[in-house]
Design a protein around this motif. Sequence first.
Motif, mmCIF file in Angstrom:
data_model
loop_
_atom_site.group_PDB
_atom_site.id
_atom_site.type_symbol
_atom_site.label_atom_id
_atom_site.label_comp_id
_atom_site.label_asym_id
_atom_site.label_seq_id
_atom_site.Cartn_x
_atom_site.Cartn_y
_atom_site.Cartn_z
ATOM 1 N N GLY A 65 0.813 -1.210 0.000
ATOM 2 C CA GLY A 65 0.000 0.000 0.000
ATOM 3 C C GLY A 65 0.847 1.261 0.000
ATOM 4 O O GLY A 65 0.562 2.215 -0.738
ATOM 5 N N LEU A 66 1.909 1.272 0.817
ATOM 6 C CA LEU A 66 2.795 2.435 0.870
ATOM 7 C C LEU A 66 3.525 2.634 -0.458
ATOM 8 O O LEU A 66 3.689 3.764 -0.922
ATOM 9 C CB LEU A 66 3.794 2.292 2.023
ATOM 10 C CG LEU A 66 3.189 2.348 3.427
ATOM 11 C CD1 LEU A 66 4.244 1.999 4.470
ATOM 12 C CD2 LEU A 66 2.569 3.705 3.702
ATOM 13 N N PHE A 67 3.950 1.531 -1.078
ATOM 14 C CA PHE A 67 4.578 1.642 -2.398
ATOM 15 C C PHE A 67 3.594 2.184 -3.420
ATOM 16 O O PHE A 67 3.936 2.993 -4.272
ATOM 17 C CB PHE A 67 5.124 0.294 -2.877
ATOM 18 C CG PHE A 67 6.519 0.004 -2.440
ATOM 19 C CD1 PHE A 67 7.554 0.878 -2.742
ATOM 20 C CD2 PHE A 67 6.814 -1.144 -1.733
ATOM 21 C CE1 PHE A 67 8.854 0.619 -2.337
ATOM 22 C CE2 PHE A 67 8.114 -1.416 -1.327
ATOM 23 C CZ PHE A 67 9.131 -0.530 -1.626
ATOM 24 N N GLY A 68 2.344 1.740 -3.346
ATOM 25 C CA GLY A 68 1.315 2.250 -4.249
ATOM 26 C C GLY A 68 1.135 3.751 -4.087
ATOM 27 O O GLY A 68 1.027 4.481 -5.080
ATOM 28 N N GLU A 69 1.096 4.222 -2.843
ATOM 29 C CA GLU A 69 0.973 5.662 -2.594
ATOM 30 C C GLU A 69 2.162 6.412 -3.174
ATOM 31 O O GLU A 69 2.007 7.486 -3.771
ATOM 32 C CB GLU A 69 0.855 5.922 -1.096
ATOM 33 C CG GLU A 69 -0.441 5.434 -0.487
ATOM 34 C CD GLU A 69 -0.460 5.534 1.021
ATOM 35 O OE1 GLU A 69 0.434 6.192 1.604
ATOM 36 O OE2 GLU A 69 -1.374 4.948 1.635
ATOM 37 N N THR A 70 3.362 5.850 -2.987
ATOM 38 C CA THR A 70 4.567 6.487 -3.511
ATOM 39 C C THR A 70 4.514 6.572 -5.032
ATOM 40 O O THR A 70 4.781 7.622 -5.620
ATOM 41 C CB THR A 70 5.829 5.720 -3.065
ATOM 42 O OG1 THR A 70 5.920 5.768 -1.646
ATOM 43 C CG2 THR A 70 7.090 6.308 -3.674
ATOM 44 N N VAL A 71 4.171 5.467 -5.676
ATOM 45 C CA VAL A 71 4.091 5.455 -7.141
ATOM 46 C C VAL A 71 3.037 6.453 -7.618
ATOM 47 O O VAL A 71 3.265 7.185 -8.594
ATOM 48 C CB VAL A 71 3.816 4.025 -7.667
ATOM 49 C CG1 VAL A 71 3.473 4.041 -9.148
ATOM 50 C CG2 VAL A 71 5.027 3.131 -7.405
ATOM 51 N N ASN A 72 1.911 6.537 -6.940
ATOM 52 C CA ASN A 72 0.882 7.508 -7.324
ATOM 53 C C ASN A 72 1.412 8.945 -7.245
ATOM 54 O O ASN A 72 1.132 9.762 -8.127
ATOM 55 C CB ASN A 72 -0.360 7.362 -6.449
ATOM 56 C CG ASN A 72 -1.160 6.133 -6.789
ATOM 57 O OD1 ASN A 72 -1.039 5.575 -7.873
ATOM 58 N ND2 ASN A 72 -1.981 5.695 -5.857
ATOM 59 N N ARG A 73 2.163 9.245 -6.195
ATOM 60 C CA ARG A 73 2.737 10.599 -6.081
ATOM 61 C C ARG A 73 3.737 10.851 -7.204
ATOM 62 O O ARG A 73 3.725 11.913 -7.839
ATOM 63 C CB ARG A 73 3.419 10.772 -4.726
ATOM 64 C CG ARG A 73 2.472 10.944 -3.574
ATOM 65 C CD ARG A 73 3.200 11.368 -2.318
ATOM 66 N NE ARG A 73 4.164 10.377 -1.855
ATOM 67 C CZ ARG A 73 3.890 9.380 -1.026
ATOM 68 N NH1 ARG A 73 2.658 9.214 -0.569
ATOM 69 N NH2 ARG A 73 4.828 8.537 -0.640
ATOM 70 N N LEU A 74 4.619 9.879 -7.445
ATOM 71 C CA LEU A 74 5.690 10.079 -8.418
ATOM 72 C C LEU A 74 5.189 10.107 -9.856
ATOM 73 O O LEU A 74 5.849 10.649 -10.738
ATOM 74 C CB LEU A 74 6.763 8.999 -8.242
ATOM 75 C CG LEU A 74 7.480 9.022 -6.890
ATOM 76 C CD1 LEU A 74 8.455 7.854 -6.795
ATOM 77 C CD2 LEU A 74 8.188 10.349 -6.641
ATOM 78 N N THR A 75 4.028 9.527 -10.109
ATOM 79 C CA THR A 75 3.463 9.532 -11.458
ATOM 80 C C THR A 75 2.397 10.612 -11.638
ATOM 81 O O THR A 75 1.766 10.683 -12.684
ATOM 82 C CB THR A 75 2.836 8.161 -11.805
ATOM 83 O OG1 THR A 75 1.798 7.871 -10.873
ATOM 84 C CG2 THR A 75 3.877 7.056 -11.801
ATOM 85 N N SER A 76 2.231 11.466 -10.641
ATOM 86 C CA SER A 76 1.145 12.452 -10.658
ATOM 87 C C SER A 76 1.233 13.460 -11.800
ATOM 88 O O SER A 76 0.240 14.084 -12.151
ATOM 89 C CB SER A 76 1.067 13.185 -9.318
ATOM 90 O OG SER A 76 2.251 13.926 -9.086
ATOM 91 N N THR A 77 2.420 13.606 -12.398
ATOM 92 C CA THR A 77 2.551 14.511 -13.549
ATOM 93 C C THR A 77 2.827 13.747 -14.837
ATOM 94 O O THR A 77 3.239 14.334 -15.834
ATOM 95 C CB THR A 77 3.666 15.562 -13.315
ATOM 96 O OG1 THR A 77 4.910 14.876 -13.138
ATOM 97 C CG2 THR A 77 3.355 16.427 -12.111
ATOM 98 N N GLY A 78 2.609 12.420 -14.796
ATOM 99 C CA GLY A 78 2.745 11.630 -16.012
ATOM 100 C C GLY A 78 4.033 10.837 -16.138
ATOM 101 O O GLY A 78 4.223 10.134 -17.127
#
Length: 107
Positions: A65-78
Amino acid sequence: MRCQRRVAEMTRPCNDAIPRQQLESVAEVEPDLVVAMSSLEMTNREVDGVWYNFGSPESDEVLLGLFGETVNRLTSTGAKVALVLMPEVVAGTERGVGPEEVARAET
């Protein structure tokens, strides 16, 4: 063996600072690719007041879950994200590496 439940106080500010820094950085730079690596997954941890022992199914679930949150933040601009594995742990000249550290790095 019972694990000692003690959070390193120096890590507490990271809980808010790292996610904020990740969002600010990708917003500013708008990268195509973000390379991410972390070693904190090799430890016991407290998340939202709940203690998780390294390697337990519950800990693995929380980490996903924490990795998912991190990936979501890091991909937030594409950007795309490359998660890099930790390098093999080797004994150094200043400090020996114990078998438990080696085993954690290998999982």
